[in-house]
Design a protein around this motif. Structure first.
Motif: not given
Lengths: 336, 348
Positions: A230-232, A234-235, A237-242, A245, A249-250
């Motif tokens: 899902e895009d969220y 992917n996004f 990971e783009h946000k630089g989350l660990k 997390r 959470w996603y």
């Protein structure tokens, strides 16, 4: 949440329970066997005792239990007494009441099945989540296959193997029962008793867990594979989350939603889930009681267990319906 | 450079970037030797047909190429006040830190880019928390609400769930997330493709305004040449994994150098030429079986013998325009003009 929805949901529950109870009432009656006559035949077979006035005795008992009335009248009588909380008397263990028999068997089943259902859910969902996550090592992804093979084996067959190898050959664990009857007169509150019960419960629990963990794992992996694309995610990971997390959470948080529904249904059916395994291990739970009741055509015990199952499924479905908005904010009941 | 207010120092320098996908049917060079330089505050449009490698280029800069893809070579250097870093040489943890804080990405599918079970604000705080773990909750909340305001959303959006927002609002939230940490470079991958034209324009203006505010360089990926003409300073045209021309937006639309760019501009609807639409003959080649020499030669109306055998040089004109075509020499002057012109070579 609107009170109106609560009321409607509760009325729906009542409707479901009533419908299921009605079906349940008539099905055992399709059998032409007379449980009282059978009971006396049984006594005669085992003890050689045959009462002289058998037909009159059977008639007397039928009158006593109301079995001589028209079926529809019996149905109304039964529904009435259920509403008063009276589930009747057992035909096979007369004069003990159904409430008494069930009350004795239910705690065993509830404890065994609650623990196994929870463990199965946690282990299976955990393995499934890891198996669907692209960064997992390949041996984790491969774990689902052997679990599926195990899931294809019925619990009572695996139980036979466990009894033979672990209890009979290796003598590591007791063969059957819920506690060592020679050591304890009955259930008591002591460390020794609890440990003894736990030792007896290991094999039945294993038979139940090993054979159903695969279903949970497969369901979770299926959802996980969808969600990880899902895009969220992917996004995130783009946000630089660990990674941890994103994983929890996603990914897990979204993939787990159908699993929770399934868990509620599984909790609803714990009363009936372990019938075969309980019988195999001579476990004094609802499953063994139901088996005996069906063999003896003990209508009232069958009805009683059926009623508990229906109510349990209905109530857990209602609970999941009411709590689902907490898990998934997209679902709400206050819309017109 | 035209109309670049305050553009000065270089923000991003990409050299010889190569990305290959190792598929079952062979190696696919999705990005093949791309060089690109962006100045702070500049807006670069990246255009090209579907599958030409635009998104792969963006993902490579974010270091989000997943197997079977691999970044084979090149460098992508971001210049900040604290020194320069090569995005392609960072380890896992370093690139995680760099995402969003140095280079951020505004996704294409904004409809689905927000976690449906998490409030918008929590997702914004999540993003900041993973880069500045010691910040206080109040500080982050304030920052998130300011970011929401800067993309023209109400502060109350902070407490809403994604399904309570419209498509345009979701896209604005994604932009707000993208600028949370004032990155040097923002990559916007077709950020408006899912929106209607009116909202498209508003969202684009929002991107431009916040970008000017934080003085970031923007790479805007898309197909919409009209939007590019209005928004960007320079336009880069990509074809089959290679950049064929990079020019200022004015030069690109009035005097494109590369035959592909010329054909692209000609294919746009024109007020003077109502009713006549001119496509580009042929199809984009499969990246698995690229033509020899210049990858565009089978479709090129100026194709020459040399185009079939030798890859074209990379030329930079005195005006700073980049073009990669045998029609031009190393200095970008029209070369080979005396060379015999040929009819377009039939597709292989």
């Amino acid at each position: 949440m609107k009170i109106g929805y609560l009321v409607r949901r509760f009325l729906f529950l009542v409707f479901v329970v009533w419908t299921a109870a009605t079906v349940l009432f008539f099905i055992p009656r399709l059998s032409r066997v007379n449980p009282i006559r059978e009971r006396f035949a049984e006594i005669q077979r085992s003890t050689g005792y045959a009462p002289r006035d058998l037909e009159n005795i059977i008639k007397a008992f039928e009158t006593k239990f109301g079995l001589d009335k028209p079926l529809i009248e019996q149905y109304l009588d039964y529904m009435g007494s259920v509403l008063r909380g009276d589930l009747g008397v057992s035909l096979m263990r007369y004069p003990r009441t159904v409430v008494d028999l069930i009350g004795q068997a239910l705690p065993w089943t509830v404890i065994l099945l609650t623990v196994t259902t929870l463990l199965t859910f946690l282990i299976g969902t955990g393995i499934g989540a890891l198996a669907g996550w692209p960064r997992s090592p390949s041996w984790v992804k491969g774990m689902v296959t052997p679990l599926m093979v195990l899931a294809a084996v019925p619990g009572y067959l695996l139980g036979l193997l466990l009894i033979y190898f672990i209890a009979f050959r290796a003598k590591l664990l007791p063969l059957s029962g819920a506690y060592t009857t020679g050591r304890f007169l009955g259930p008591e509150l002591s460390i020794e008793f609890i440990l003894d019960v736990a030792r007896h419960a290991i094999l039945p629990a294993l038979s139940l867990i090993l054979t159903s963990v695969g279903f949970w794992a497969l369901g979770m992996r299926g959802m996980g594979v969808t969600v990880q694309g899902e895009d969220y995610v992917n996004f995130a990971e783009h946000k630089g989350l660990k990674q941890g997390r994103i994983f929890y959470w996603y990914y897990v948080r979204n993939a787990i939603l159908p699993q929770v529904t399934a868990l509620a249904l599984a909790f609803g059916s714990i009363v009936s889930a372990g019938i075969l395994v309980e019988n195999l291990y001579g476990f004094p739970g609802i499953g063994s009681l139901l088996n005996a009741a069906i063999l003896a055509n003990d209508f009232f015990v069958i009805y009683g267990i059926g009623m508990i199952t229906i109510v349990a499924v209905g109530v857990s479905m209602m609970i999941i319906d009411l709590t689902y908005p907490l898990l998934d904010p997209r679902i709400r009941y206050d819309r017109k | 450079m035209t109309s670049l207010n305050g553009a000065g120092q270089i923000a991003l320098e990409v050299n010889n970037l190569q990305v290959t996908y190792y598929t079952d049917s062979g190696r696919v060079k999705a990005v093949d030797g791309v060089d690109l330089t962006l100045k702070a505050g500049e807006r670069l449009g990246l255009v090209g047909e579907s599958g030409c490698g635009k998104s792969t280029l963006a993902l490579a800069l974010m270091r989000m190429i997943k197997p079977p893809g691999r970044i084979e070579a090149g460098s992508a250097i971001i210049h900040t006040d604290m020194g320069s870093i090569d995005l392609l040489k960072l380890n896992e943890e370093e690139i995680r830190q760099a995402r969003l804080s140095k280079i951020s990405y505004i996704p294409q599918g904004a409809m689905n880019s927000l976690n449906p079970v998490m409030r918008v604000g929590k997702q914004m705080i999540d993003a900041m928390r993973s880069h500045i773990p010691r910040a206080s909750e109040r500080e982050l909340t304030e920052r998130a609400e300011q970011a929401l305001e800067s993309v023209e959303l109400k502060r109350s959006v902070f407490r809403m769930y994604p399904h309570e927002l419209s498509g345009g609002m979701k896209q604005r939230v994604c932009i707000a997330i993208g600028i949370l940490l004032s990155p040097k470079v923002i990559i916007a991958d077709e950020p408006t493709s899912a929106l209607d034209v009116v909202v498209q324009r508003q969202v684009m203006e929002t991107i431009c305004r916040v970008q000017e505010k934080i003085h970031a360089a923007v790479i805007l990926i898309g197909h919409d040449m009209g939007l590019m003409a209005q928004i960007t300073n320079r336009v880069a045209v990509m074809y089959a994994g290679k950049l064929v021309e990079v020019s200022t937006v004015r030069e690109m639309f009035t005097d494109p150098l590369h035959p592909y760019a010329q054909a692209l501009i000609r294919s746009l609807p024109n007020l003077d030429n109502k009713g006549i639409f001119q496509g580009i003959p042929g199809l984009a080649p499969s990246l698995l079986r690229l033509p020899s020499g210049c990858v565009f030669h089978p479709r090129c109306e100026h194709a020459m013998e040399i185009c079939k055998s030798a890859p074209p040089p990379k030329s930079v004109t005195p005006a700073g325009r980049f073009v990669s075509c045998h029609l031009y020499d190393e200095q970008g002057n029209r070369a080979h003009v005396t060379g015999h012109k040929q009819k377009p070579v039939a597709s292989p």
